[in-house]
Design a protein around this motif. Structure first.
Motif, short mmCIF file in Angstrom:
data_model
loop_
_atom_site.label_atom_id
_atom_site.label_comp_id
_atom_site.label_asym_id
_atom_site.label_seq_id
_atom_site.Cartn_x
_atom_site.Cartn_y
_atom_site.Cartn_z
N LYS A 123 2.26 4.32 -4.94
CA LYS A 123 2.40 5.57 -5.69
C LYS A 123 3.85 6.06 -5.73
N ARG A 171 5.64 9.27 -7.70
CA ARG A 171 6.17 10.39 -6.90
C ARG A 171 7.65 10.63 -7.20
N HIS A 185 7.94 7.11 0.36
CA HIS A 185 7.06 7.75 -0.62
C HIS A 185 7.81 8.48 -1.71
N HIS A 186 9.04 8.89 -1.42
CA HIS A 186 9.81 9.64 -2.44
C HIS A 186 11.20 9.07 -2.67
N LYS A 223 8.02 12.26 -10.56
CA LYS A 223 7.63 13.67 -10.49
C LYS A 223 8.74 14.49 -9.83
N GLU A 241 0.81 -1.23 0.00
CA GLU A 241 0.00 0.00 0.00
C GLU A 241 0.85 1.28 0.00
N GLY A 242 1.80 1.38 0.91
CA GLY A 242 2.59 2.61 1.02
C GLY A 242 3.49 2.87 -0.17
N ARG A 288 11.92 19.02 -3.55
CA ARG A 288 10.84 18.88 -4.53
C ARG A 288 10.10 20.21 -4.55
#
Ligand SMILES: Nc1nc2c(c(=O)[nH]1)N=C([C@H](O)[C@H](O)COP(=O)(O)OP(=O)(O)OP(=O)(O)O)CN2
Ligand SMILES: [Zn+2]
Length: 467
Positions: A57, A61, A353-354, A64, A53-54, A427
């Motif tokens: 994305k 990310r 996440h990044h 981006k 789940e974590g 970012r």
């Protein structure tokens, strides 16, 4: 403003771009998809489930963040300066240095970030620009910052970055001269093995570089002294001759003797991951065969492998045997329990996440009978490192440390994690100097505000520097 300035580029990313006659959203662009695919290879190489789940994305990310963070490749300094030169009457250059159209103009303390071309991690830059106008014309002040950003938003090396900024401003503005000073900060690379024993394994690699053109070409020119004096006035104590002026030294810790990959170890780096990073470089518009970038994919993979999920499991063995006897911890019931603290246990982690580092300190408080010291600081440091060296989020890290400490320490535990997140500076959000604190409370700490307050007030306010 230039055709590819920040606002325009971002709206292109959000609203889609035209490729030929087909309109593609940012997600549909081939470069984005290629980076996402490469990031999935990296996550698999780390032993992660890309569908967790974590992490779902994370590839988007990362794509981006990287494309946004290297948008300088698609921008031109001359587009920014053109149309931003304004007449400002003043004394002729030959007469003296009158402010505005002949005197030195300095813009200080521009906070920027760039990506290190040796290891692909972001580094922070405090940029100071000075120029002496010529031909009775001045440039819009914000353009100095925008031009600096065009070159910062690329894979860079500090001296090269300063030289590129300086040369672009000289050609764009055509002033009597330009001076650039950069204070660069690169995070250290953690030494995973010693981190379990040594709580002080953080810090920064600092580098001061400068570049000058026109009247600043002569390093001994009086104008350099004026410029540096104005910076010193701002609390920066630099001597021109202490700045590094050759680019043949490597400042990146990945290239220092302890961080560099020995030739014999290069083959042991996962080649699929290395190829994936090279493809990311290509998608960003770089040439992975450029001589400065040849070892970069392997160095980035080496950094990333610090956060492999499985490589530290053995480290937690032994915790069970070190478990404390709860009777001892709680005494005979007559003695009063006191707050015992271990402050400033340092950690490194990697934001899941990044895929960018976050690092800081952990403070642990627990209740135990006065005079009884149940657990060695090194054991708590090991717990902190164990949960740190993973793809993580700070909230989970805090909870995991609290739960493990609680099982060892009898239940009344408070944990505070203070961290700097690279993803908060490198970012779009660009919040330099921000830091994040999280707290987990178990047992009596969850019901006793006075105990919580006492512990929280004991935390030194210098623990995390958000520099
Ligand atoms: N189980 C999950 N938990 C969380 C997820 C997730 O995907 N699965 N995601 C988040 C946040 O969205 C993530 O931490 C990133 O947040 P943020 O710092 O706001 O960065 P973004 O890239 O989303 O946004 P920008 O506006 O571009 O900065 C939390 N938990
Ligand atoms: Zn580096």
């Amino acid at each position: 403003m230039g055709a590819l300035d920040e606002g325009h580029f971002c709206s292109e990313l959000e609203n889609g771009v035209k490729l030929g006659c087909i309109e593609l959203s940012f997600e549909e662009e081939p470069e984005t998809i290629a980076i996402e695919d490469a990031v999935k290879v990296l996550m698999q190489g780390l032993g992660e489930d890309v569908n967790r789940e974590g992490l779902k994305k994370t590839p988007l990310r990362v794509a981006k963040a990287l494309r946004e963070g290297t948008r300088g490749y698609r921008q031109k300094a001359k587009d920014i300066v053109q149309g931003a030169l304004f007449p400002e009457s003043g004394l002729d250059n030959t007469v003296g240095h009158a402010g505005g159209a002949g005197g030195l103009v300095v813009v200080r303390d521009l906070d920027l970030f760039s990506y290190c071309e040796s290891c692909m991690l972001p580094f922070q830059v405090k940029c100071h620009v000075g120029y002496v106008p010529s031909g009775q014309r001045v440039v819009g002040l914000s353009k100095l910052s925008r031009v600096a950003d065009v070159f910062a938003k690329r894979l860079q090396e500090p001296q090269h970055l300063a030289d590129e900024m300086c040369s672009a401003l000289q050609h764009g503005i055509k002033p009597a001269g330009v001076a650039v000073v950069l204070q660069c900060l690169h995070i250290h690379f953690p030494k995973v093995e010693s981190a379990f024993l040594d709580s002080d394994h953080q810090g920064w690699v600092e580098l001061l570089v400068s570049s000058g053109s026109g009247v600043f070409e002569n390093e001994n020119a009086n104008l350099w002294a004026d410029f540096l004096n104005l910076l010193r006035f701002r609390g920066i104590n630099v001597e021109k001759n202490r700045m590094r002026d050759s680019s043949d030294q490597h400042w990146c810790p990945s290239r220092s003797p302890s961080g560099a990959i020995a030739a014999s170890k290069i083959e042991s780096v996962n080649q699929g991951m290395v190829t994936a990073v090279a493809s990311i470089l290509r998608s960003l518009g770089e040439d992975p065969l450029r001589k400065e970038l040849v070892g970069t994919p392997a160095r980035f993979v080496k950094w990333l492998m610090n956060f492999q999920t499985t490589n530290l499991d053995m480290k937690l063995n032994g915790f069970v045997s070190d478990r404390v006897d709860p009777l001892k911890l709680n005494g005979d019931g007559c003695k009063e329990k006191k707050i015992h603290s271990e402050l400033n246990l340092s950690f490194w982690s990697q934001c899941e996440h990044h895929l960018l580092p976050f690092y800081g300190v952990v403070h642990i408080g627990y209740l135990c009978t006065e005079g009884f010291n149940p657990i060695a600081k090194s054991l708590l440091q090991s717990i902190v490192c164990f949960y740190g060296y993973k793809l993580q989020v700070q909230e989970r890290l805090t909870r995991q440390i609290a739960e493990t400490a609680s099982s060892l320490l009898g239940g009344d535990v408070i944990v505070v994690v203070e961290a700097n997140h690279t993803c908060m500076i490198s970012r779009g959000i660009e919040k330099f100097g921000s830091s994040t604190a999280t707290i987990a409370v178990l047992g009596r700490f969850s019901t006793d505000p006075a105990a919580r307050a006492k512990f929280l007030q004991s935390i030194p306010n210098t623990a995390v520097s958000g520099r």
